[in-house]
Write an enzyme that holds these catalytic residues in place. Structure first.
Site, PDB file in Angstrom:
ATOM      1  N   ASP A 188       0.819  -1.213   0.000  1.00  0.00           N
ATOM      2  CA  ASP A 188       0.000   0.000   0.000  1.00  0.00           C
ATOM      3  C   ASP A 188       0.855   1.265   0.000  1.00  0.00           C
ATOM      4  O   ASP A 188       0.398   2.333   0.375  1.00  0.00           O
ATOM      5  CB  ASP A 188      -0.958  -0.007   1.201  1.00  0.00           C
ATOM      6  N   HIS A 219      24.308   9.334 -17.924  1.00  0.00           N
ATOM      7  CA  HIS A 219      23.225   9.382 -16.935  1.00  0.00           C
ATOM      8  C   HIS A 219      23.546   8.502 -15.727  1.00  0.00           C
ATOM      9  O   HIS A 219      22.690   7.775 -15.223  1.00  0.00           O
ATOM     10  CB  HIS A 219      21.874   9.018 -17.560  1.00  0.00           C
ATOM     11  N   ASP A 234      25.624  16.900 -11.914  1.00  0.00           N
ATOM     12  CA  ASP A 234      24.525  17.379 -12.752  1.00  0.00           C
ATOM     13  C   ASP A 234      23.276  17.272 -11.902  1.00  0.00           C
ATOM     14  O   ASP A 234      22.765  16.177 -11.675  1.00  0.00           O
ATOM     15  CB  ASP A 234      24.427  16.514 -14.020  1.00  0.00           C
ATOM     16  N   ASP A 242      18.505  22.970 -14.229  1.00  0.00           N
ATOM     17  CA  ASP A 242      19.288  21.829 -14.730  1.00  0.00           C
ATOM     18  C   ASP A 242      20.727  22.315 -14.906  1.00  0.00           C
ATOM     19  O   ASP A 242      21.015  23.055 -15.848  1.00  0.00           O
ATOM     20  CB  ASP A 242      18.679  21.358 -16.060  1.00  0.00           C
ATOM     21  N   HIS A 295      26.282  13.702 -27.260  1.00  0.00           N
ATOM     22  CA  HIS A 295      24.899  14.117 -26.974  1.00  0.00           C
ATOM     23  C   HIS A 295      24.625  15.506 -27.539  1.00  0.00           C
ATOM     24  O   HIS A 295      25.533  16.194 -28.010  1.00  0.00           O
ATOM     25  CB  HIS A 295      24.605  14.050 -25.469  1.00  0.00           C
ATOM     26  N   HIS A 336      18.370  21.408 -24.692  1.00  0.00           N
ATOM     27  CA  HIS A 336      16.967  20.998 -24.717  1.00  0.00           C
ATOM     28  C   HIS A 336      16.169  22.123 -24.082  1.00  0.00           C
ATOM     29  O   HIS A 336      16.721  22.940 -23.347  1.00  0.00           O
ATOM     30  CB  HIS A 336      16.751  19.666 -23.986  1.00  0.00           C
ATOM     31  N   HIS A 383      13.308  18.114 -19.377  1.00  0.00           N
ATOM     32  CA  HIS A 383      13.337  18.078 -20.850  1.00  0.00           C
ATOM     33  C   HIS A 383      11.961  18.576 -21.254  1.00  0.00           C
ATOM     34  O   HIS A 383      11.013  17.808 -21.361  1.00  0.00           O
ATOM     35  CB  HIS A 383      13.633  16.675 -21.376  1.00  0.00           C
ATOM     36  N   GLU A 393      24.833  22.776 -22.743  1.00  0.00           N
ATOM     37  CA  GLU A 393      25.555  21.789 -21.939  1.00  0.00           C
ATOM     38  C   GLU A 393      26.521  20.921 -22.735  1.00  0.00           C
ATOM     39  O   GLU A 393      26.373  19.710 -22.815  1.00  0.00           O
ATOM     40  CB  GLU A 393      24.562  20.899 -21.199  1.00  0.00           C
ATOM     41  N   TYR A 413      34.045  13.607 -23.223  1.00  0.00           N
ATOM     42  CA  TYR A 413      34.067  12.376 -22.438  1.00  0.00           C
ATOM     43  C   TYR A 413      35.081  11.419 -23.064  1.00  0.00           C
ATOM     44  O   TYR A 413      34.878  10.946 -24.185  1.00  0.00           O
ATOM     45  CB  TYR A 413      32.673  11.731 -22.427  1.00  0.00           C
ATOM     46  N   ARG A 421      31.462  18.117 -18.223  1.00  0.00           N
ATOM     47  CA  ARG A 421      30.303  18.785 -18.826  1.00  0.00           C
ATOM     48  C   ARG A 421      30.078  20.059 -18.038  1.00  0.00           C
ATOM     49  O   ARG A 421      30.314  20.096 -16.826  1.00  0.00           O
ATOM     50  CB  ARG A 421      29.055  17.884 -18.787  1.00  0.00           C
ATOM     51  N   GLU A 458      26.972  22.977 -17.735  1.00  0.00           N
ATOM     52  CA  GLU A 458      25.584  23.193 -18.175  1.00  0.00           C
ATOM     53  C   GLU A 458      24.963  24.378 -17.458  1.00  0.00           C
ATOM     54  O   GLU A 458      24.978  24.449 -16.231  1.00  0.00           O
ATOM     55  CB  GLU A 458      24.759  21.931 -17.878  1.00  0.00           C
TER      56      GLU A 458
HETATM   57  N1  GLY Z   1      20.190  16.350 -16.308  1.00  0.00           N
HETATM   58  C1  GLY Z   1      19.666  15.925 -17.544  1.00  0.00           C
HETATM   59  C2  GLY Z   1      20.156  16.748 -18.634  1.00  0.00           C
HETATM   60  O1  GLY Z   1      21.122  17.468 -18.485  1.00  0.00           O
HETATM   61  O2  GLY Z   1      19.597  16.770 -19.693  1.00  0.00           O
HETATM   62 MN    MN Z   2      21.695  18.277 -16.624  1.00  0.00          MN
HETATM   63 MN    MN Z   3      20.183  19.238 -19.447  1.00  0.00          MN
END
Ligand code: GLY
Ligand code: MN
Ligand code: MN
Length: 418
Positions: A23, A227, A244, A255, A334, A338, A345, A368, A372, A390, A392
């Protein structure tokens, strides 16, 4: 409602709750669309908008007050509260949905409803639609079209107004304080999750509801896992740690990524990689202006990073060919940006009619870039293996210079070392 037009109806259910075990439920996070339109955040609810309806253009279905249940689960807004606190024209018990939903569909041509998100709700809505169609005769009609509400709602959400930008600034400021804390406590011998705990504690202490996504604390070679959320490695002197993490505040996300030395000093090799990412990030942020596109911003970052890959001896060849053949993806795999908003996102189309969408004042994106270099990459110079960086930030498009919501958080290497 203006955009939906007359003879239409929107049904917007809350997001389902999920059982964790027995529950006990997973944390409930209100549906962004529903919260955006109403500020209402109880589970087991559904909002209906019925443009032009004489009595109730705005209807909320929700859980009726129930002292026995509220003793366990907390206070409910209740049917009266939906009208007095949230301005609904009519409120109904969510338990009555199957007997009353069809009435809202009658005399409407077009049903805005997101099919396929919640199969159980799909069944109930389709049953109501079938019911309305059976009753449609002698001048009465039922919807002949089902339209995806995001076509309107997500475009509204894409543009942030002043109040939304203020909420995003609050989220960014909370993240800034949490990063200050992470910079202050980091030391060799600490586990990644201890930094995570500081971040989470800081978010909550400053009134954030929750992290906007699972915090990533990736030290040493873990930084090359994009991730990584395990956060259970012991950090060593000589490692970089990539953090991050972003607070959610008032339903809006931040973010942020910073990468910094665990012992307070970049090694020369780490510093060269770091400087390359910072150069790319600064160039990409400068490209955030009205009329530009996410693709443009990405191109700026890719070009700068690829130049650096050649300088660092990671790649060899002509810049244009390395970009054309996408060789840079070995070290930068990547996207650069975004949308950012209620969801990390965030919603809103990236392409319109086959072309990247032009940035407009009031839209918000992340910038960002990263590099790597995997620990097992035998082709890379040995001194760079196992380094992941990275950086960001969250950037608002304005009619002038880009506005960086997360500018308070240091990213110059000398500032990070201090
Ligand atoms: N933390 C997820 C991204 O940077 O998109
Ligand atoms: Mn991020
Ligand atoms: Mn991001």
């Amino acid at each position: 409602m203006e955009r939906m037009g007359p003879q239409s109806v929107l049904l917007l259910p809350s997001t389902p709750t999920y059982i964790r075990n027995n529950d006990v439920e997973h944390e409930y996070r209100p549906d962004s669309d529903l919260y955006y339109l109403t500020g209402f955040r109880e589970p087991s609810s559904l909002v209906a908008l019925v443009p032009g309806h004489a009595e109730h253009p705005f209807v909320v279905y929700l859980r009726a007050r129930d002292p026995a249940r509220e003793l366990w689960d907390g206070a409910r807004v209740g049917l009266d509260g939906a009208r007095t606190m949230f301005g609904a024209d009519a409120s109904r018990d969510i338990g009555d949905i199957d007997s009353t939903l069809a009435d809202l569909l009658l005399d409407r041509r077009r049903l805005y409803y997101a099919l396929g998100r919640d199969r159980a709700m799909d069944d109930r809505v389709l049953a109501a639609l079938a019911n309305a169609r059976r009753r449609a005769r002698r001048g009465r009609i039922a919807p002949t079209e089902i339209v995806e509400p995001s076509t309107i709602l997500h475009e509204l959400r894409w543009h942030k107004d002043e109040a939304e930008l203020a909420a995003m600034q609050r989220a960014a400021d909370i993240s800034a304080q949490a990063f200050e804390r992470a910079f202050a406590v980091r030391q060799p011998g600490m586990y990644e999750y201890e930094i995570e705990a500081e971040l989470r504690g800081c978010f909550r202490r400053l009134g954030s509801e929750r992290p906007a996504y699972e915090p990533i604390v990736a030290s040493g070679p873990n930084a090359c896992t994009l991730h990584y959320v395990q956060n259970d490695r012991r950090m060593e002197s000589g490692d970089l740690v990539l953090v991050d993490a972003g607070a959610e505040s008032g339903g809006y996300a931040s973010d942020v990524t910073r990468t910094f030395p665990v012992n307070g000093r970049f090694s020369p090799a780490q510093r060269r990689v770091y400087d390359a990412v910072l150069r790319a990030q600064i160039a990409a942020i400068a490209a955030v202006r009205p009329g530009s596109t996410l693709t443009e911003v990405h191109k700026v970052a890719v070009r700068s990073l690829t130049e650096s890959m050649v300088e660092l001896g990671l790649l060899a060849g002509s810049l244009d060919e390395l970009i054309e053949r996408e060789d840079y993806k070995r070290y930068y795999m990547h996207g650069t940006s975004h949308w950012l908003g209620m969801d990390v996102h965030d919603v809103g189309r990236e392409w319109i009619d086959g072309a990247p969408r032009a940035l407009e004042p009031g839209c918000v994106l992340t910038v960002e870039p990263g590099l790597y270099i995997r620990a097992d990459d035998g082709a890379a110079p040995a001194e760079y293996r196992g380094i992941g960086v990275r950086i960001e930030d969250d950037v608002v498009v304005t009619s002038n210079e880009p506005y960086v919501l997360t500018a308070k958080i240091p990213k110059e290497p000398s500032a990070l070392e201090r």
